[in-house]
Write a protein that holds these residues in place. Structure first.
Motif, mmCIF file in Angstrom:
data_model
loop_
_atom_site.group_PDB
_atom_site.id
_atom_site.type_symbol
_atom_site.label_atom_id
_atom_site.label_comp_id
_atom_site.label_asym_id
_atom_site.label_seq_id
_atom_site.Cartn_x
_atom_site.Cartn_y
_atom_site.Cartn_z
ATOM 1 N N UNK A 4 0.822 -1.169 -0.036
ATOM 2 C CA UNK A 4 0.116 0.003 -0.007
ATOM 3 C C UNK A 4 0.906 1.126 0.046
ATOM 4 N N UNK A 5 1.917 1.101 0.491
ATOM 5 C CA UNK A 5 2.861 2.388 0.584
ATOM 6 C C UNK A 5 3.524 2.680 -0.799
ATOM 7 N N UNK A 6 3.482 1.946 -1.751
ATOM 8 C CA UNK A 6 4.030 2.001 -3.060
ATOM 9 C C UNK A 6 2.762 2.482 -4.023
ATOM 10 N N UNK A 7 1.679 2.772 -3.505
ATOM 11 C CA UNK A 7 0.569 2.947 -4.650
ATOM 12 C C UNK A 7 0.971 3.760 -5.616
ATOM 13 N N UNK A 101 -13.205 -4.050 1.668
ATOM 14 C CA UNK A 101 -12.426 -5.105 1.280
ATOM 15 C C UNK A 101 -10.862 -5.033 1.586
ATOM 16 N N UNK A 102 -10.527 -3.674 1.529
ATOM 17 C CA UNK A 102 -9.003 -3.472 1.674
ATOM 18 C C UNK A 102 -8.749 -3.875 3.136
ATOM 19 N N UNK A 103 -9.480 -3.530 4.052
ATOM 20 C CA UNK A 103 -9.279 -4.092 5.428
ATOM 21 C C UNK A 103 -9.298 -5.234 5.620
ATOM 22 N N UNK A 104 -9.912 -6.015 4.961
ATOM 23 C CA UNK A 104 -9.779 -7.744 4.905
ATOM 24 C C UNK A 104 -8.767 -8.176 4.468
ATOM 25 N N UNK A 105 -8.322 -7.913 3.277
ATOM 26 C CA UNK A 105 -7.150 -7.883 2.488
ATOM 27 C C UNK A 105 -5.764 -7.421 3.251
ATOM 28 N N UNK A 106 -5.786 -6.485 3.908
ATOM 29 C CA UNK A 106 -4.386 -6.036 4.204
ATOM 30 C C UNK A 106 -3.823 -7.027 5.384
ATOM 31 N N UNK A 107 -4.842 -7.448 6.170
ATOM 32 C CA UNK A 107 -4.201 -8.412 7.147
ATOM 33 C C UNK A 107 -3.730 -9.743 6.630
ATOM 34 N N UNK A 108 -4.089 -10.009 5.530
ATOM 35 C CA UNK A 108 -3.512 -11.170 4.922
ATOM 36 C C UNK A 108 -2.298 -11.098 3.896
ATOM 37 N N UNK A 109 -2.291 -9.803 3.264
ATOM 38 C CA UNK A 109 -1.620 -9.446 2.189
ATOM 39 C C UNK A 109 -0.515 -8.308 2.041
ATOM 40 N N UNK A 110 -0.805 -7.531 3.130
ATOM 41 C CA UNK A 110 0.002 -6.414 3.279
ATOM 42 C C UNK A 110 1.651 -6.653 3.497
ATOM 43 N N UNK A 111 2.406 -6.256 2.823
ATOM 44 C CA UNK A 111 3.946 -6.120 3.024
ATOM 45 C C UNK A 111 4.421 -4.821 3.687
ATOM 46 N N UNK A 112 5.273 -4.495 4.526
ATOM 47 C CA UNK A 112 5.404 -3.156 4.939
ATOM 48 C C UNK A 112 4.343 -2.805 5.850
#
Length: 216
Positions: A4-7, A101-112
């Motif tokens: 997300x920080x590299x959006x 959707x992003x809240x659900x995904x970020x716990x599983x997929x976010x890096x950084x």
């Protein structure tokens, strides 16, 4: 995997347009996308979709991918006979849905590092604007469907939700897709409608609504 920080760095891949995206990268994307489609088509041929063949209907592949809203010319180049269904919805409902959707995904997929809540709103809004501006440009200005009347239709989300069967049959009629009007589809839609529970999303605050409306 999501960064997300590299959006801002990766946003260019939503539209996949040169010169922002190199021609070599676009060709790589097309090749890998086609490979994915081949795998899904193979699954269609051996899975439950073979039931359609008994009615003389060919299995079809349906892809729901919001980013493809901004890639219509690219997809038409790859799949000249593809059909597109654009479902429009109030952006004040789309944005919180995207944030959920992003809240659900970020716990599983976010890096950084994670982002503050306000930045998630800004990311969802920015993505929405990129997709819609490109879609409007392709359809209204560049007339990508001018000679393809049976390959594109726009419907409202509320229309689809309130009467899914009639709306799907409307799509089938407008796009010349007889398979959408077969008994198997009618039965599937009826069963899914009975068991479906609408997802609930947190409403945008007045301040957040103001931010969204200011950008539209």
């Amino acid at each position: 995997i999501s960064f997300p920080s590299l959006h801002d760095e990766y946003k260019k891949y939503l539209t996949m347009q040169p010169p922002q995206v190199a021609t070599a990268e676009i060709e790589d994307w097309k090749r890998y996308y086609w490979r994915m489609v081949q795998k899904l088509l193979y699954y269609n041929q051996i899975g439950e979709h073979r039931k359609l063949e008994g009615n003389g209907l060919s299995p079809m592949l349906v892809l729901k991918s919001p980013p493809n809203t901004a890639r219509i010319p690219l997809l038409l180049d790859m799949f000249p006979t593809a059909k597109f269904v654009f479902i429009h919805r109030n952006p004040l409902h789309v944005i919180p849905s995207s944030m959920t959707l992003r809240k659900y995904m970020r716990a599983k997929q976010n890096v950084g590092r994670d982002l503050p809540e306000q930045q998630w709103l800004e990311l969802a809004l920015d993505k929405y604007l990129v997709l819609m501006k490109k879609y409007i440009s392709d359809v209204d200005e560049h007339k990508v469907f001018a000679n393809k009347p049976k390959q594109w239709i726009e419907i409202g989300y509320d229309e689809l939700y309130s009467d899914p069967l009639q709306t799907i049959e409307k799509i089938g009629c407008e796009l010349d897709m007889e398979s959408l009007m077969c008994d198997e589809i009618r039965s599937f839609v009826a069963n899914e409608t009975k068991s479906h529970e609408k997802t609930t999303h947190s409403k945008l605050t007045e301040e957040q609504q103001g931010i969204v409306l200011k950008e539209l």
